[in-house]
Design a protein around this motif. Structure first.
Motif: not given
Length: 253
Positions: A145-157
């Motif tokens: 969860r912590a790892a995914a939250e760091q990339v969730r806000g990226r533009a491609h996601v």
């Protein structure tokens, strides 16, 4: 160069453990010398309380412990990662309390106690795998969860979510490649924990085989003063296996 050497050494050790029964000079139950024979008389590490070769018993017991720990670690880390990723990417507020709150409660219970509770209901190898996996899920879910939250806000996601991409595509193509490193490192930690829990189960009489390393420790304790190698070898085997696996996982990420 050092990184490659550590990986090769760790993989070599894991291969030796897997091939242990084929490399053992004797069977795990065959008496080869008088009980508590010192090293050299009954083998490289001597014999145990029944005259069985310590080295052969350790080699025979390594494979069941390794395979049980691997299956348990993959099951626990896989389920935990799935829950953590879904929680991090879900848009609905009710998903987090439904999925994570029970795991937070489970994480507050010591892993060995969780294992014993599960083994009480299912006292066999399947129960042991289930017990270790259940004990691993909460922490793996937090890491994912912590790892995914760091990339969730990226533009491609965000763009993939806005396009209405399916969850399987979103996780497999957009998120997993970015969090694979932390998840692999967490798998190494879960494996180390699994090794200790499986060995502890053998120590408590719920062994994976008749030469389980935890069982060898229990059997060697009464005669440790007479033949310390019968105790030191399985203890060292557990420690070296855990450290080698953890270092290998870290270097591969």
């Amino acid at each position: 160069m050092i990184r490659r050497t550590l990986v090769v050494a760790g993989l070599l050790l894991l291969a030796i453990v897997l091939l242990g029964p084929e490399l053992a000079p004797h069977s795990a139950t065959e008496p080869v010398a008088p009980p508590y024979s010192p090293p050299g008389t009954g083998g490289i590490f001597g014999t145990d309380h029944l005259g069985r070769d310590v080295l052969s018993r350790v080699l025979h017991g390594g494979r069941p412990l390794l395979l049980t720990s691997l299956v348990s670690a993959f099951a626990g880390a896989g389920l935990g990662a799935a829950i953590g990723l879904v929680t991090a990417l879900a848009r609905r507020r009710w998903v987090e309390p439904v999925l994570m709150r029970p795991l937070d409660t489970l994480a507050a219970v010591p892993p060995i106690l969780v294992s014993l509770l599960v083994l009480t209901a299912v006292p066999n190898r399947t129960g042991l795998i289930l017990a270790v996996a259940v004990a691993s899920i909460p922490l793996s879910a937090r890491v994912a969860r912590a790892a995914a939250e760091q990339v969730r806000g990226r533009a491609h996601v965000e763009a993939a979510i806005a396009r209405g991409e399916r969850w399987t595509w979103l996780l497999g193509r957009e998120v997993l490649p970015l969090v694979a490193g932390p998840l692999a490192a967490d798998l190494g930690v879960r494996f180390v924990t699994a090794v200790y829990l499986v060995a502890a189960a053998g120590f408590l009489g719920l062994s994976t085989s008749d030469s389980d390393w935890g069982l060898l420790i229990v059997e060697a304790l009464p005669g440790a003063a007479l033949q310390p190698w019968a105790l030191l070898v399985p203890v060292a085997g557990i420690a070296i296996l855990a450290v080698a696996a953890n270092r290998t996982a870290e270097r591969l990420t």
